[in-house]
Design a protein around this motif. Structure first.
Motif, short mmCIF file in Angstrom:
data_model
loop_
_atom_site.label_atom_id
_atom_site.label_comp_id
_atom_site.label_asym_id
_atom_site.label_seq_id
_atom_site.Cartn_x
_atom_site.Cartn_y
_atom_site.Cartn_z
N ALA A 211 0.80 -1.18 0.01
CA ALA A 211 0.00 -0.08 0.16
C ALA A 211 0.88 1.29 -0.06
O ALA A 211 0.58 2.30 -0.43
CB ALA A 211 -0.93 0.00 0.96
N ARG A 212 2.12 1.12 0.86
CA ARG A 212 2.95 2.47 0.82
C ARG A 212 3.39 2.69 -0.57
O ARG A 212 3.44 3.71 -0.88
CB ARG A 212 3.92 2.07 1.96
N THR A 213 3.84 1.62 -1.08
CA THR A 213 4.56 1.74 -2.59
C THR A 213 3.42 2.40 -3.48
O THR A 213 3.87 3.42 -4.32
CB THR A 213 4.92 0.49 -3.40
N GLY A 214 2.10 2.01 -3.33
CA GLY A 214 1.14 2.21 -4.26
C GLY A 214 0.88 3.93 -4.05
O GLY A 214 0.57 4.55 -5.00
N ASP A 261 11.37 7.49 8.04
CA ASP A 261 11.10 8.29 6.82
C ASP A 261 10.20 9.48 7.23
O ASP A 261 9.95 10.20 6.48
CB ASP A 261 10.36 7.46 5.80
N GLY A 262 10.20 9.67 8.75
CA GLY A 262 9.41 11.09 9.23
C GLY A 262 7.87 10.86 9.30
O GLY A 262 7.21 11.83 9.44
N PRO A 320 10.57 8.28 -5.69
CA PRO A 320 10.46 7.64 -4.44
C PRO A 320 9.40 6.63 -4.38
O PRO A 320 7.97 6.95 -4.62
CB PRO A 320 10.00 8.67 -3.43
N LEU A 321 9.84 5.40 -4.31
CA LEU A 321 8.79 4.43 -4.18
C LEU A 321 9.15 3.49 -2.89
O LEU A 321 9.70 2.30 -3.00
CB LEU A 321 8.73 3.58 -5.36
N PRO A 322 8.88 3.79 -1.69
CA PRO A 322 9.10 3.10 -0.57
C PRO A 322 8.34 1.83 -0.33
O PRO A 322 7.34 1.81 -0.90
CB PRO A 322 8.78 3.99 0.71
N LEU A 370 13.56 4.76 -7.00
CA LEU A 370 13.72 4.43 -8.45
C LEU A 370 14.46 5.71 -9.21
O LEU A 370 13.93 6.73 -8.99
CB LEU A 370 12.44 4.10 -9.12
N GLU A 371 15.75 5.45 -9.71
CA GLU A 371 16.36 6.52 -10.24
C GLU A 371 16.75 5.85 -11.62
O GLU A 371 17.08 4.94 -12.02
CB GLU A 371 17.69 6.74 -9.67
#
Length: 383
Positions: A211-214, A261-262, A320-322, A370-371
């Motif tokens: 869910a966090r990635t989405g 991650d704050g 950013p894709l945690p 992701l870079e």
């Protein structure tokens, strides 16, 4: 106007937390709107000054939209000899509740804070992505340059010998696009945040990671994680003490993952019963909603382009894709767009203008970011 989107895995108590958040904001003197499909028992708007509870009327929204579309199609029905349906014949279809929720998000004027009780998190992410996706479909099917030639359609129809799209089609598409744009503006606003509600347990980590990635993929700002239904610690009952100990272990893992991650983790107790009425909701500690209707600072753009031209002749697009892993991540370029698949979610995005004149030289996932590396295309980059 601040908008708080509340969601979580099914059964985690997101609806209750959404109601507690709205109640706390209203009691702090903020004009608050709670949008929900299932209002908690005992919570009524007249009982709390400043709180408006809007229960989704999915059947009514569906009937209104179906009747409007049928009216716009009346000319087509006449041509084919079809009889229009009566209003009573419109039966609500699956998914109408979600569309009613989007409709409600686009009509929230007159309030300082809107708290929206969303479906379970994976469905909520896809729902929030729908306005952007539908607008993209409309732009592809009815591009602006084609609409500009409306006045020529009768002549073109005679020359080509085939019927051209009628005026109502363009008018309907423009109306839908305007409505979708209003909802998209709310979803993408810097004043819109997401509160993730979880019940710490053995399956929590995997479900929340996806869910966090989405959420990150679609640029949603995760404001906080609420650990709900926490059992008291130090019980003399061995069974309850064991359950509480396991829950505390999973709670510790939540803190380690998110606070790094704050993202703050907030705790709500288990009341020993199903919450009922304003007093129980207040006991859940909903006061963390805060009285400030706007975040202190606007959310920063999460996706950025780094200029590394001087160092190594590259431009790097950082996404950013945690929580993402290499085996659940895919990236494809299609012309001036990029298709990103991550943790079962897909987003199609236009490239920043500078990167459209470049070619992809590689990509890597490092520390949840992701870079994507780009090098200038000699045929397109100005000399």
């Amino acid at each position: 106007m601040r908008t708080v989107l509340v969601t979580g895995p099914g059964g985690a108590g997101a609806s209750t937390v959404a109601a507690a958040t709205a109640l706390a904001a209203a009691r702090a003197g903020v004009r608050t709107l709670l949008i929900t499909a299932d209002p908690p028992p005992g919570l009524t708007a007249p009982g709390t000054p400043g709180l408006t509870v809007r229960t989704l009327d999915s059947a009514g929204v569906f009937q209104d939209r179906a009747a409007d579309l049928q009216e716009r199609l009346s000319t087509v029905f006449d041509l084919v000899g079809a009889s229009p349906l009566d209003t009573e014949e419109f039966t609500e279809l699956p998914g109408s509740r979600e569309f009613a929720l989007l409709h409600a998000l686009g009509a929230t004027g007159g309030h300082d804070i809107v708290v929206a009780d969303l479906p379970p998190v994976c469905g909520a992410i896809r729902l929030l992505a729908l306005p952007e996706q539908l607008r993209r479909y409309l732009a592809r099917l009815l591009p602006a340059e084609r609409q500009a030639a409306r006045a020529l359609r009768p002549m073109l129809a005679q020359l080509a010998g085939v019927p051209m799209p009628a005026e109502w089609l363009y008018e309907t598409a423009a109306r839908w696009d305007a409505e979708l744009a209003a909802v998209q503006a709310v979803i993408e606003s810097a004043a819109t945040t997401v509160r993730l509600v979880v019940e710490p347990g053995p399956r929590t980590a995997d479900r929340i990671r996806a869910a966090r990635t989405g959420l990150a993929l679609f640029g949603h700002r995760l404001e906080s994680v609420t650990a709900n239904r926490l059992l008291p610690t130090g019980s003399a009952d061995p069974f309850l003490a064991g359950l509480s100990g396991q829950q505390q272990d999973h709670l510790k893992a939540l803190y380690e993952e998110f606070t790094a991650d704050g993202v703050p983790v907030r705790e709500l107790p288990h009341l020993g019963r199903d919450p009922y009425g304003p007093d129980d909701l207040a006991a859940l500690g909903g006061q963390d909603a805060g009285a400030d209707p706007l975040p202190a600072t606007p959310a920063a753009e999460p996706w950025s382009v780094q200029d590394r031209w001087a160092a190594d002749g590259q431009l790097v697009w950082r996404l950013p894709l945690p929580g993402a892993t290499r085996d659940t991540l895919d990236l494809v370029r299609r012309g001036d767009e990029v298709v990103v698949d991550a943790a079962g979610f897909r987003r199609i995005m236009p490239l920043p203008s500078a990167l459209r004149r470049c070619t992809v030289s590689g990509a890597a996932l490092r520390d949840g970011v992701l870079e994507v590396r780009f090098v200038p295309d000699p045929e397109l980059w100005p000399r």
